[in-house]
Design a protein around this motif. Structure first.
Motif, PDB file in Angstrom:
ATOM      1  N   ARG A  59     -16.625 -11.432   2.127  1.00 39.88           N
ATOM      2  CA  ARG A  59     -16.627 -11.873   3.522  1.00 39.88           C
ATOM      3  C   ARG A  59     -16.168 -10.778   4.470  1.00 39.88           C
ATOM      4  O   ARG A  59     -16.599 -10.727   5.625  1.00 39.88           O
ATOM      5  CB  ARG A  59     -15.731 -13.101   3.686  1.00 39.88           C
ATOM      6  CG  ARG A  59     -16.298 -14.359   3.071  1.00 39.88           C
ATOM      7  CD  ARG A  59     -15.386 -15.546   3.327  1.00 39.88           C
ATOM      8  NE  ARG A  59     -15.923 -16.775   2.764  1.00 39.88           N
ATOM      9  CZ  ARG A  59     -15.336 -17.965   2.870  1.00 39.88           C
ATOM     10  NH1 ARG A  59     -14.183 -18.062   3.523  1.00 39.88           N
ATOM     11  NH2 ARG A  59     -15.893 -19.038   2.335  1.00 39.88           N
ATOM     12  N   ARG A  60     -15.301  -9.921   4.009  1.00 35.68           N
ATOM     13  CA  ARG A  60     -14.751  -8.882   4.872  1.00 35.68           C
ATOM     14  C   ARG A  60     -15.323  -7.501   4.575  1.00 35.68           C
ATOM     15  O   ARG A  60     -15.395  -6.659   5.458  1.00 35.68           O
ATOM     16  CB  ARG A  60     -13.221  -8.834   4.726  1.00 35.68           C
ATOM     17  CG  ARG A  60     -12.553  -7.785   5.587  1.00 35.68           C
ATOM     18  CD  ARG A  60     -11.053  -7.871   5.548  1.00 35.68           C
ATOM     19  NE  ARG A  60     -10.421  -6.857   6.355  1.00 35.68           N
ATOM     20  CZ  ARG A  60     -10.261  -6.929   7.673  1.00 35.68           C
ATOM     21  NH1 ARG A  60     -10.685  -7.994   8.320  1.00 35.68           N
ATOM     22  NH2 ARG A  60      -9.667  -5.954   8.350  1.00 35.68           N
ATOM     23  N   HIS A  61     -15.741  -7.271   3.332  1.00 34.06           N
ATOM     24  CA  HIS A  61     -16.167  -5.939   2.921  1.00 34.06           C
ATOM     25  C   HIS A  61     -17.613  -5.958   2.443  1.00 34.06           C
ATOM     26  O   HIS A  61     -18.166  -7.016   2.122  1.00 34.06           O
ATOM     27  CB  HIS A  61     -15.264  -5.407   1.803  1.00 34.06           C
ATOM     28  CG  HIS A  61     -13.812  -5.395   2.145  1.00 34.06           C
ATOM     29  ND1 HIS A  61     -13.229  -4.427   2.933  1.00 34.06           N
ATOM     30  CD2 HIS A  61     -12.807  -6.257   1.812  1.00 34.06           C
ATOM     31  CE1 HIS A  61     -11.934  -4.670   3.060  1.00 34.06           C
ATOM     32  NE2 HIS A  61     -11.653  -5.779   2.395  1.00 34.06           N
ATOM     33  N   GLU A  62     -18.199  -4.775   2.399  1.00 35.63           N
ATOM     34  CA  GLU A  62     -19.521  -4.587   1.804  1.00 35.63           C
ATOM     35  C   GLU A  62     -19.322  -4.380   0.307  1.00 35.63           C
ATOM     36  O   GLU A  62     -18.836  -3.336  -0.131  1.00 35.63           O
ATOM     37  CB  GLU A  62     -20.207  -3.366   2.418  1.00 35.63           C
ATOM     38  CG  GLU A  62     -21.630  -3.137   1.939  1.00 35.63           C
ATOM     39  CD  GLU A  62     -22.627  -4.033   2.641  1.00 35.63           C
ATOM     40  OE1 GLU A  62     -23.745  -4.164   2.135  1.00 35.63           O
ATOM     41  OE2 GLU A  62     -22.267  -4.592   3.700  1.00 35.63           O
ATOM     42  N   VAL A  63     -19.677  -5.383  -0.488  1.00 39.87           N
ATOM     43  CA  VAL A  63     -19.364  -5.389  -1.920  1.00 39.87           C
ATOM     44  C   VAL A  63     -20.639  -5.154  -2.718  1.00 39.87           C
ATOM     45  O   VAL A  63     -21.676  -5.786  -2.460  1.00 39.87           O
ATOM     46  CB  VAL A  63     -18.704  -6.714  -2.344  1.00 39.87           C
ATOM     47  CG1 VAL A  63     -18.419  -6.716  -3.842  1.00 39.87           C
ATOM     48  CG2 VAL A  63     -17.412  -6.935  -1.559  1.00 39.87           C
ATOM     49  N   VAL A  64     -20.553  -4.253  -3.681  1.00 39.20           N
ATOM     50  CA  VAL A  64     -21.623  -4.010  -4.641  1.00 39.20           C
ATOM     51  C   VAL A  64     -21.040  -4.244  -6.026  1.00 39.20           C
ATOM     52  O   VAL A  64     -20.085  -3.569  -6.430  1.00 39.20           O
ATOM     53  CB  VAL A  64     -22.187  -2.584  -4.524  1.00 39.20           C
ATOM     54  CG1 VAL A  64     -23.264  -2.352  -5.582  1.00 39.20           C
ATOM     55  CG2 VAL A  64     -22.755  -2.336  -3.129  1.00 39.20           C
ATOM     56  N   ALA A  65     -21.595  -5.205  -6.749  1.00 37.94           N
ATOM     57  CA  ALA A  65     -21.153  -5.486  -8.112  1.00 37.94           C
ATOM     58  C   ALA A  65     -21.904  -4.570  -9.070  1.00 37.94           C
ATOM     59  O   ALA A  65     -23.133  -4.629  -9.160  1.00 37.94           O
ATOM     60  CB  ALA A  65     -21.395  -6.951  -8.461  1.00 37.94           C
ATOM     61  N   VAL A  76     -23.465 -10.972  -2.819  1.00 40.61           N
ATOM     62  CA  VAL A  76     -23.189  -9.638  -3.351  1.00 40.61           C
ATOM     63  C   VAL A  76     -24.410  -9.132  -4.099  1.00 40.61           C
ATOM     64  O   VAL A  76     -25.007  -9.867  -4.900  1.00 40.61           O
ATOM     65  CB  VAL A  76     -21.957  -9.679  -4.296  1.00 40.61           C
ATOM     66  CG1 VAL A  76     -21.776  -8.361  -5.012  1.00 40.61           C
ATOM     67  CG2 VAL A  76     -20.703 -10.027  -3.506  1.00 40.61           C
ATOM     68  N   GLU A  77     -24.783  -7.894  -3.845  1.00 39.38           N
ATOM     69  CA  GLU A  77     -25.860  -7.273  -4.602  1.00 39.38           C
ATOM     70  C   GLU A  77     -25.312  -6.706  -5.908  1.00 39.38           C
ATOM     71  O   GLU A  77     -24.189  -6.199  -5.956  1.00 39.38           O
ATOM     72  CB  GLU A  77     -26.520  -6.166  -3.782  1.00 39.38           C
ATOM     73  CG  GLU A  77     -27.213  -6.687  -2.537  1.00 39.38           C
ATOM     74  CD  GLU A  77     -27.888  -5.571  -1.766  1.00 39.38           C
ATOM     75  OE1 GLU A  77     -27.634  -4.399  -2.097  1.00 39.38           O
ATOM     76  OE2 GLU A  77     -28.672  -5.871  -0.853  1.00 39.38           O
ATOM     77  N   CYS A  78     -26.133  -6.774  -6.949  1.00 35.21           N
ATOM     78  CA  CYS A  78     -25.696  -6.367  -8.285  1.00 35.21           C
ATOM     79  C   CYS A  78     -26.508  -5.175  -8.765  1.00 35.21           C
ATOM     80  O   CYS A  78     -27.742  -5.192  -8.728  1.00 35.21           O
ATOM     81  CB  CYS A  78     -25.820  -7.530  -9.261  1.00 35.21           C
ATOM     82  SG  CYS A  78     -25.316  -7.117 -10.952  1.00 35.21           S
ATOM     83  N   LEU A  79     -25.804  -4.148  -9.204  1.00 30.36           N
ATOM     84  CA  LEU A  79     -26.407  -2.985  -9.855  1.00 30.36           C
ATOM     85  C   LEU A  79     -26.050  -3.053 -11.333  1.00 30.36           C
ATOM     86  O   LEU A  79     -24.870  -3.022 -11.694  1.00 30.36           O
ATOM     87  CB  LEU A  79     -25.881  -1.690  -9.229  1.00 30.36           C
ATOM     88  CG  LEU A  79     -26.143  -0.397 -10.009  1.00 30.36           C
ATOM     89  CD1 LEU A  79     -27.643  -0.130 -10.132  1.00 30.36           C
ATOM     90  CD2 LEU A  79     -25.443   0.777  -9.335  1.00 30.36           C
ATOM     91  N   THR A  80     -27.067  -3.160 -12.191  1.00 26.92           N
ATOM     92  CA  THR A  80     -26.849  -3.275 -13.628  1.00 26.92           C
ATOM     93  C   THR A  80     -27.057  -1.926 -14.295  1.00 26.92           C
ATOM     94  O   THR A  80     -28.112  -1.295 -14.123  1.00 26.92           O
ATOM     95  CB  THR A  80     -27.801  -4.314 -14.240  1.00 26.92           C
ATOM     96  OG1 THR A  80     -27.588  -5.580 -13.602  1.00 26.92           O
ATOM     97  CG2 THR A  80     -27.546  -4.466 -15.726  1.00 26.92           C
ATOM     98  N   LEU A  81     -26.059  -1.491 -15.048  1.00 30.37           N
ATOM     99  CA  LEU A  81     -26.123  -0.233 -15.790  1.00 30.37           C
ATOM    100  C   LEU A  81     -26.038  -0.547 -17.273  1.00 30.37           C
ATOM    101  O   LEU A  81     -25.111  -1.226 -17.718  1.00 30.37           O
ATOM    102  CB  LEU A  81     -24.978   0.703 -15.384  1.00 30.37           C
ATOM    103  CG  LEU A  81     -24.919   1.137 -13.919  1.00 30.37           C
ATOM    104  CD1 LEU A  81     -23.713   2.033 -13.680  1.00 30.37           C
ATOM    105  CD2 LEU A  81     -26.196   1.834 -13.502  1.00 30.37           C
TER     106      LEU A  81
END
Length: 351
Positions: free
Chosen positions: A235-241, A302-307
């Motif tokens: 809600r407060r930050h730009e989060v990338v999972a 939240v957007e998710c980047l899978t590695l």
């Protein structure tokens, strides 16, 4: 004669100074910042990954992420927790739905690496462990961010026994990069007990006062309850999972009778992987967990980047960057079209 005496004094002073420096423990900002391991990791990743990504994740003066810049980048619907000072009242009046402005961040960007270093991160069915992926991703992103004057910080979590996750305040420069990497490598492999990812996210929300970019790097194998904390953080930050996965966690091969041990609780289980029904149940449980994670990320916004431990990291980063830019462009075009249609539509009470 006097020259020989001066030389002896100089050698004695240098010997004493070196002995004192060896005996004196380094402070938190000087902990092994020039280790050979860190420098070799930087050189390897700079040649293999960073040079390929440079200019794609961010340019010389603009970044891919949104912040407190001066140039308007996009409009989106208001979400609980957004700053009311960013509401665009003209668009809100035309669309009858609260909208907030997003600005293009300039050079001054603060980024946090929220790192899960619990026991499950040590797993890897091949040559690359999930912890290796975590180290490489953090190094690459920190290099890309610090070379343009941005600040980086970190919150490190070592497991349930780590009651207070260690924190590195955000600063800029190569010295901060080396300090972060050294602290990351120096963190113990794991503490016994189940992972409480909620504690890590709550700690990150408490220490990050200013709106920042948050990279939550974890395999998201944790006790329940972290989904709500992730949504509050977004809600407060730009989060990338950034999710770390291994193919063996999705499907078991036919290996016969094997003994599996939980990396966090040390619980052991004797299973028969030759049984096709068992492998089918395992794959179904893994697929159900995948669907649950996708739903949790979508609800948190939240957007998710899978590695994956079996896939090149640079290709995954390039694909994520292109998809993110495409989504941002599509959302911006849809907002412009809705705004234009609302301004050209005739009044409702018109004849």
């Amino acid at each position: 004669m006097f020259e020989r005496l001066r030389a002896r004094r100089r050698r004695g002073a240098e010997t004493a100074a070196s002995a004192a420096s060896a005996a004196t423990p380094a402070g938190p900002d000087l902990v092994s910042v020039g280790t050979k391991r860190t420098e070799s990791l930087l050189r390897r990743l700079e040649w293999t990954v960073v040079r390929r990504l440079d200019g794609l994740l961010q340019g010389d003066y603009r970044t891919l992420f949104r912040g407190f810049g001066l140039d308007l980048a996009d409009l989106r619907e208001y979400r609980p927790g957004d700053d009311v000072r960013h509401i665009d009242w003209n668009v809100t009046a035309r669309l009858q739905t609260p909208h907030v402005r997003e600005f293009q961040e300039d050079r001054d960007l603060s980024a946090w690496f929220v790192l899960d270093l619990s026991g499950s991160i040590e797993f890897g069915s091949g040559e690359v462990r999930k912890r290796d992926l975590l180290n490489d991703f953090t190094t690459v992103m920190a290099l890309l961010l610090t070379r343009y004057g941005n600040r980086i910080g970190a919150v490190l979590y070592g497991g349930s026994a780590d009651t207070d996750a260690s924190m590195i305040p955000p600063r800029s420069g190569r010295r901060q990069l080396l300090h972060l990497l050294d602290r990351m490598h120096a963190t113990p492999a794991a503490c016994p007990g189940e992972t409480r990812l909620r504690d890590l996210l709550e700690r990150a929300r408490a220490v990050a006062k200013r709106r920042s970019v948050m990279f939550v790097v974890s395999d998201f194998i944790s006790t329940p309850g972290w989904q709500t904390s992730l949504g509050m953080l977004a809600r407060r930050h730009e989060v990338v999972a950034v999710r770390l996965v291994d193919p063996l966690e999705m499907a078991l091969p036919d290996l016969g009778l094997v003994v599996l041990q939980d990396a966090e609780t040390a619980e052991q289980m004797f299973i028969d992987t030759h049984d096709p029904a068992f492998r089918k149940r395992f794959a179904a449980a893994a697929e159900a967990r995948e669907a649950e994670l996708r739903l949790a990320f979508a609800r948190a916004g939240v957007e998710c980047l899978t590695l994956s431990t079996y896939a090149p990291m640079d290709l995954a980063l390039l694909r994520f960057t292109r998809e993110r830019r495409f989504r941002q462009g599509a959302a911006k075009a849809a907002t412009k079209a809705a705004t234009k249609s609302s301004t050209t539509a005739p009044p409702r009470n018109a004849a």
